[in-house]
Write a protein that holds these residues in place. Sequence first.
Motif, short mmCIF file in Angstrom:
data_model
loop_
_atom_site.label_atom_id
_atom_site.label_comp_id
_atom_site.label_asym_id
_atom_site.label_seq_id
_atom_site.Cartn_x
_atom_site.Cartn_y
_atom_site.Cartn_z
N ALA A 148 0.83 -1.20 0.00
CA ALA A 148 0.00 0.00 0.00
C ALA A 148 0.86 1.25 0.00
O ALA A 148 0.57 2.22 -0.71
N LEU A 149 1.94 1.22 0.78
CA LEU A 149 2.85 2.36 0.80
C LEU A 149 3.49 2.59 -0.57
O LEU A 149 3.64 3.74 -1.02
N GLN A 150 3.88 1.51 -1.22
CA GLN A 150 4.46 1.64 -2.56
C GLN A 150 3.43 2.15 -3.57
O GLN A 150 3.74 2.98 -4.43
N ILE A 151 2.21 1.64 -3.47
CA ILE A 151 1.16 2.06 -4.40
C ILE A 151 0.92 3.56 -4.27
O ILE A 151 0.77 4.28 -5.27
N GLU A 152 0.85 4.05 -3.06
CA GLU A 152 0.60 5.47 -2.85
C GLU A 152 1.73 6.34 -3.42
O GLU A 152 1.49 7.48 -3.84
N ARG A 153 2.96 5.81 -3.41
CA ARG A 153 4.07 6.59 -3.95
C ARG A 153 4.03 6.65 -5.47
O ARG A 153 4.50 7.61 -6.07
N GLN A 154 3.48 5.62 -6.12
CA GLN A 154 3.58 5.53 -7.57
C GLN A 154 2.28 5.83 -8.32
O GLN A 154 2.31 6.08 -9.52
N LEU A 155 1.13 5.79 -7.63
CA LEU A 155 -0.15 6.04 -8.29
C LEU A 155 -0.85 7.21 -7.61
O LEU A 155 -0.67 7.47 -6.43
N THR A 156 -1.69 7.91 -8.39
CA THR A 156 -2.50 8.98 -7.82
C THR A 156 -3.70 8.38 -7.10
O THR A 156 -4.06 7.21 -7.29
N LYS A 157 -4.33 9.20 -6.29
CA LYS A 157 -5.53 8.74 -5.59
C LYS A 157 -6.63 8.34 -6.58
O LYS A 157 -7.34 7.36 -6.36
N ASP A 158 -6.76 9.11 -7.67
CA ASP A 158 -7.78 8.79 -8.66
C ASP A 158 -7.50 7.44 -9.31
O ASP A 158 -8.43 6.65 -9.54
N GLU A 159 -6.25 7.16 -9.61
CA GLU A 159 -5.89 5.88 -10.21
C GLU A 159 -6.18 4.73 -9.26
O GLU A 159 -6.65 3.67 -9.66
N ILE A 160 -5.91 4.94 -7.98
CA ILE A 160 -6.16 3.90 -6.98
C ILE A 160 -7.67 3.60 -6.89
O ILE A 160 -8.08 2.44 -6.88
N LEU A 161 -8.47 4.65 -6.86
CA LEU A 161 -9.92 4.46 -6.77
C LEU A 161 -10.46 3.77 -8.03
O LEU A 161 -11.34 2.90 -7.95
N GLU A 162 -9.94 4.14 -9.19
CA GLU A 162 -10.39 3.51 -10.43
C GLU A 162 -10.10 2.02 -10.43
O GLU A 162 -10.94 1.20 -10.83
N LEU A 163 -8.90 1.63 -9.96
CA LEU A 163 -8.56 0.22 -9.86
C LEU A 163 -9.50 -0.49 -8.90
O LEU A 163 -9.98 -1.60 -9.17
N TYR A 164 -9.78 0.15 -7.79
CA TYR A 164 -10.60 -0.47 -6.75
C TYR A 164 -12.03 -0.72 -7.23
O TYR A 164 -12.55 -1.84 -7.11
N VAL A 165 -12.67 0.30 -7.79
CA VAL A 165 -14.09 0.17 -8.14
C VAL A 165 -14.30 -0.79 -9.31
O VAL A 165 -15.40 -1.31 -9.50
N ASN A 166 -13.27 -1.04 -10.11
CA ASN A 166 -13.40 -1.97 -11.22
C ASN A 166 -13.06 -3.40 -10.85
O ASN A 166 -13.42 -4.34 -11.57
N LYS A 167 -12.37 -3.59 -9.75
CA LYS A 167 -11.91 -4.91 -9.35
C LYS A 167 -12.84 -5.61 -8.37
O LYS A 167 -13.01 -6.83 -8.42
N ILE A 168 -13.44 -4.87 -7.46
CA ILE A 168 -14.14 -5.47 -6.32
C ILE A 168 -15.31 -6.35 -6.74
O ILE A 168 -16.00 -6.08 -7.72
N TYR A 169 -15.52 -7.42 -5.96
CA TYR A 169 -16.65 -8.32 -6.18
C TYR A 169 -17.85 -7.80 -5.39
O TYR A 169 -17.74 -7.49 -4.20
N LEU A 170 -19.00 -7.72 -6.07
CA LEU A 170 -20.18 -7.12 -5.45
C LEU A 170 -21.40 -8.04 -5.50
O LEU A 170 -22.54 -7.59 -5.42
N GLY A 171 -21.15 -9.35 -5.59
CA GLY A 171 -22.24 -10.32 -5.54
C GLY A 171 -22.86 -10.59 -6.90
O GLY A 171 -22.78 -9.78 -7.83
N ASN A 172 -23.49 -11.76 -7.02
CA ASN A 172 -24.22 -12.16 -8.23
C ASN A 172 -23.36 -12.03 -9.49
O ASN A 172 -23.81 -11.54 -10.51
N ARG A 173 -22.12 -12.49 -9.38
CA ARG A 173 -21.16 -12.51 -10.48
C ARG A 173 -20.79 -11.12 -10.98
O ARG A 173 -20.18 -10.97 -12.05
#
Length: 815
Positions: A148-173
């Motif tokens: 997480a520390l490395q990610i914060e040094r190399q990616l912007t907050k917007d990039e981190i959020l974009e990765l997160y919202v596209n990756k997470i599992y939210l049920g029903n496939r």
Amino acid sequence: MIRLLKFFGWSIVAVFCGLLLGLSGAFLYLSPGLPSVEALRSIQLQIPLRVYSSDNKLIAEFGEMRRTPIRFADIPPNFINALLSAEDDNFANHYGVDPSSLMRAATQLVKSGHIQSGGSTITMQVAKNFFLTSERSFSRKTTEILLALQIERQLTKDEILELYVNKIYLGNRAYGIEAAAQVYYGKSIRDVSLAQMAMIAGLPKAPSRFNPLANPTRSKERRDWILGRMYKLGKITEADYTTAINEPLNASYHVPTPEVNAPYVAEMARAEMVGRYGSDAYTEGFRVTTTVPSNLQEMANTAVHEGLMTYDQRHGYRGPESRLPGKTREAWTQELTKQRIISGLEPAIVTQVDKNGVQVLTRTGTGEEHIAWDTMKWARPFLNTNSMGANPKQPSDVAQVGDLIRVQRQPDGSLKFSQIPQAQGALVSLDPQNGAIRSLVGGFAFEQSNYNRAMQAKRQPGSSFKPFVYSAALDNGYTAASLVNDAPIVFVDEYLDKVWRPKNDTNTFLGPIRMREALYKSRNLVSIRLLQALGVDRTIDYISKFGFNKQDLPRNLSLALGTATLTPMEIATGWATFANGGYKITPYIIDKIESRNGDTLFVANPPSVPKGTVASDGIAMPASDTFTVNATPGEAPSAQPAPQTPAVAERIVDGRTTYILNSMLEDVIKLGTGRRALALGRSDIAGKTGTTNESKDAWFSGYNADYVTTVWTGFDQPESLGKREFGGTVALPIWMNYMAAALKDKPPHTQAEPEGILSLRVDPISGRAATPSTPGAYFELFKAEDTPPSVNELSNGNAPGSPLPADEAAPIDLF
């Protein structure tokens, strides 16, 4: 006192240094095994395979994960606020790790003895989701923190959020917020309400526990808590909060709804993609565009459905699928939930019978619905394929309370009494100029059977195969005016002690008959004599050029009657040569493949008829620029394919042969077994019926220069369609229904006359060139080198330039 303060001060420094040394040691120990954070910039999320029609309508989606990646700029601000309020309200201020959250998690662990929360920030969850497992251990947590520390040094907050919202599992496939919005609300995340955003934002914590479909009460509690957090943190106004908190939980299950009903086409495209790319086909986000226009496919669906329903009802009602008398309404409702809708035919249970019809319970849950008596009058009892019982006089003659039946919903919402046909059918329609599949139906209903009869069912084509034998004859010196003896013939197999006495369908014999007339009247004995004269092996060699496997062609004279075993696709492919002027085409279903990023990976380059070869109406055939690329199975190409010269189809039949044969097949429509097709009112269609012994298979193949279409009907386990059923009564109506719609508003389009064709007057008695005084003479088409001699030429022996010896110009009696 001062000493005590110094002691506490140095103790804090020592603890800090110890933690620092511990983290440093952990970093030095774990850093060699840490993955490269830079890989996140080029990460490939799993995206399903999507198949589209040629006009860009969704046909199907394949893959375990439903995911549609979304860019950060397209995420609604309110959703970001909801997510951060639920998961990490300090996200904007920390550097990947939130000490207060970790301390809170540690305190919970000490108090309870169990890990209740991980104290993870969104950045830490990105590290875990992309690089780590879900194992609960201190070493994994330490690795997560360092990443997480490395990610914060190399990616912007917007990039981190974009990765997160596209990756997470939210049920029903559903993976990612866009997929979740589609699954639960049937629309994009950009179009959902504030309350719906809060519901989706509450899913990452526990997709199963807070799932609005499985646990609506918990889901609403979680949603309302998030809305309260958003209001407390000043992200929404009091009015927004009040409106959202009072909105009902209106989530329901939405699956990607195909815009085109083409399941057999979708399965063909899927299988080809797996053949090209292996299992990556399901996860690499390929977009496949097929050759099938949505309007033609819907026309084909309707034609097959209505044709089989009409045939089925013509043979009577087989009774209810089951009987459930004396059951409660709850039992009936439960039984209905077990039944599937088959090609639009809904299951229903009869709850009341009166003189005006019946009342039924359906799966819609809207209460009982009425079926009018007029829609039931067709339902004479089915006795066998060739007979039915008496006409019903009242609804009670047809149905009883508790009957599980099928109903068809009409455009006005009313119900029509129906049943699922037992007979099956297939339709395949090709562009004869390049082999593009324009529509394909593999059976009455894909829900009923995934078996694709258009591609897989090898059946006997009957008389629809005869044009291939006639083509061989025309390419070997015979003409449309050649006389062949339509007379009885007997074959004896001395080794098997068997006698074969082939006969015509009508059990009549016409004697010497012109080939043209023999074809449109479908005279079996003429076809057999032609094949015998040409030679079986020689004819098989000729016919195999149309794309047929020699192993499917019997090496005996029964071949002339269509006893080969061929699929509707193979028949349509062969017939395309008649429609395009003599060229061999190869059917194909995938027109274009694109990557997840929209890069073109493949564009079909089918061997096509040379430009301008077929266009009697003055319309030049397009020579489209096409591209192709060779892909290694399992490996997705990354570069745009290079342009290629359009491939030219191989000519396999003399264009004059197909021109003459086309005029003969047009006579099948005008004068022969395909006369029903005159109702289409077109001058450019040609075709041939086909019916096998005992009417086990019924066919019609026909075309103009735009479409070549083959229809097959029969039972999966071969049995008679009925003694009064033929290709012209079962298959032809389906063909007509489809072609009428497909050719609507299209101008006539047929083959242009090639060079080397002559039109001469012929004596109907002798088949020779007629003199001006010959009674009943008619005009016939000939190749220049195959024109028949006149009577005067024959009287002088073999005149110079006469294509046939004098002894062969007489009526042909082969036996």
